[in-house]
Design a protein around this motif. Structure first.
Motif, PDB file in Angstrom:
ATOM      1  N   GLU A   3       0.856  -1.198   0.000  1.00  0.00           N
ATOM      2  CA  GLU A   3       0.000   0.000   0.000  1.00  0.00           C
ATOM      3  C   GLU A   3       0.882   1.234   0.000  1.00  0.00           C
ATOM      4  O   GLU A   3       2.036   1.195   0.436  1.00  0.00           O
ATOM      5  N   ILE A   5       1.357   5.046   1.407  1.00  0.00           N
ATOM      6  CA  ILE A   5       0.997   6.097   2.356  1.00  0.00           C
ATOM      7  C   ILE A   5       1.311   7.426   1.677  1.00  0.00           C
ATOM      8  O   ILE A   5       2.354   7.572   1.049  1.00  0.00           O
ATOM      9  N   THR A  19       4.615   5.880  12.043  1.00  0.00           N
ATOM     10  CA  THR A  19       4.505   4.542  12.640  1.00  0.00           C
ATOM     11  C   THR A  19       3.064   4.030  12.663  1.00  0.00           C
ATOM     12  O   THR A  19       2.804   2.871  12.295  1.00  0.00           O
ATOM     13  N   GLU A  20       2.121   4.869  13.095  1.00  0.00           N
ATOM     14  CA  GLU A  20       0.739   4.406  13.218  1.00  0.00           C
ATOM     15  C   GLU A  20       0.129   4.065  11.862  1.00  0.00           C
ATOM     16  O   GLU A  20      -0.674   3.133  11.760  1.00  0.00           O
ATOM     17  N   LYS A  21       0.509   4.801  10.830  1.00  0.00           N
ATOM     18  CA  LYS A  21      -0.001   4.495   9.485  1.00  0.00           C
ATOM     19  C   LYS A  21       0.530   3.136   9.013  1.00  0.00           C
ATOM     20  O   LYS A  21      -0.203   2.349   8.410  1.00  0.00           O
ATOM     21  N   ARG A  23       1.489   0.690  11.043  1.00  0.00           N
ATOM     22  CA  ARG A  23       0.853  -0.304  11.915  1.00  0.00           C
ATOM     23  C   ARG A  23      -0.550  -0.646  11.422  1.00  0.00           C
ATOM     24  O   ARG A  23      -0.958  -1.803  11.411  1.00  0.00           O
ATOM     25  N   LYS A  24      -1.292   0.365  10.977  1.00  0.00           N
ATOM     26  CA  LYS A  24      -2.662   0.138  10.480  1.00  0.00           C
ATOM     27  C   LYS A  24      -2.654  -0.728   9.227  1.00  0.00           C
ATOM     28  O   LYS A  24      -3.523  -1.588   9.053  1.00  0.00           O
ATOM     29  N   ILE A  25      -1.679  -0.514   8.351  1.00  0.00           N
ATOM     30  CA  ILE A  25      -1.594  -1.332   7.138  1.00  0.00           C
ATOM     31  C   ILE A  25      -1.320  -2.787   7.510  1.00  0.00           C
ATOM     32  O   ILE A  25      -1.931  -3.711   6.970  1.00  0.00           O
ATOM     33  N   GLU A  27      -2.193  -4.202  10.304  1.00  0.00           N
ATOM     34  CA  GLU A  27      -3.426  -4.731  10.917  1.00  0.00           C
ATOM     35  C   GLU A  27      -4.447  -5.139   9.857  1.00  0.00           C
ATOM     36  O   GLU A  27      -5.195  -6.096  10.034  1.00  0.00           O
ATOM     37  N   MET A  28      -4.458  -4.383   8.740  1.00  0.00           N
ATOM     38  CA  MET A  28      -5.410  -4.698   7.667  1.00  0.00           C
ATOM     39  C   MET A  28      -4.968  -5.907   6.853  1.00  0.00           C
ATOM     40  O   MET A  28      -5.784  -6.543   6.188  1.00  0.00           O
ATOM     41  N   HIS A  29      -3.661  -6.178   6.873  1.00  0.00           N
ATOM     42  CA  HIS A  29      -3.104  -7.305   6.095  1.00  0.00           C
ATOM     43  C   HIS A  29      -2.196  -8.118   7.016  1.00  0.00           C
ATOM     44  O   HIS A  29      -0.980  -8.102   6.874  1.00  0.00           O
ATOM     45  N   LYS A 104       3.116  -8.472  15.133  1.00  0.00           N
ATOM     46  CA  LYS A 104       3.261  -7.041  15.413  1.00  0.00           C
ATOM     47  C   LYS A 104       4.560  -6.502  14.838  1.00  0.00           C
ATOM     48  O   LYS A 104       5.532  -7.243  14.686  1.00  0.00           O
TER      49      LYS A 104
END
Ligand code: ZN
Length: 134
Positions: A3, A5, A19-21, A23-25, A27-29, A104
């Motif tokens: 993906e 960003i 970092t959070e962006k 981490r979210k990717i 979590e989605m994959h 993680k």
């Protein structure tokens, strides 16, 4: 999977925590074990893993690079005035690789992922995040 960003920057030199962006990717994959690569597209920006307790280390990174690589003294400045930006980006490098451990991001408590802007402000900086399952 991969993906992109996209973020904007508001200073000529600065570090931006993504970092959070990332981490979210992840979590989605989700993957349990693997690697995440974070790569900025652009010859005047970099990616760095660095502390984010407060802004001191981020400011020190910019101060160090400004001391090492002053603005306006480079051959490339005759072309578009950003010789220092290219040199800073080259030293920091365009990417980092982070292990995925137990699903993680394998960062320690104080490690965060930063986009390093060296020729801002920019409306759009694109960062490719690639997740590889191991
Ligand atoms: Zn240039």
């Amino acid at each position: 999977m991969q993906e992109i960003i996209e973020i904007s920057t508001n200073s000529r030199n600065g570090l931006y925590d993504i970092t959070e962006k990332v981490r979210k990717i992840l979590e989605m994959h989700p993957v349990t074990t693997g690697i995440v690569t974070v790569y900025v597209q652009g010859a005047t920006a970099g990616i760095m893993i660095q502390e984010n307790w407060d802004e001191s280390v981020q400011n020190d990174v910019v101060s160090l690079l400004n001391k090492l690589i002053p603005q306006g003294v480079w051959e490339h400045d005759a072309q578009d005035g950003n010789g220092d930006s290219h040199l800073k980006a080259g030293i920091v490098g365009p990417s980092e690789t982070i292990p995925v451990i137990d699903g993680k991001l394998g960062l320690s408590t104080w490690q965060n992922i930063f986009l390093c802007e060296f020729d801002g402000p920019r409306q759009s900086r694109k960062i490719a995040v690639t997740i590889i399952d191991a």
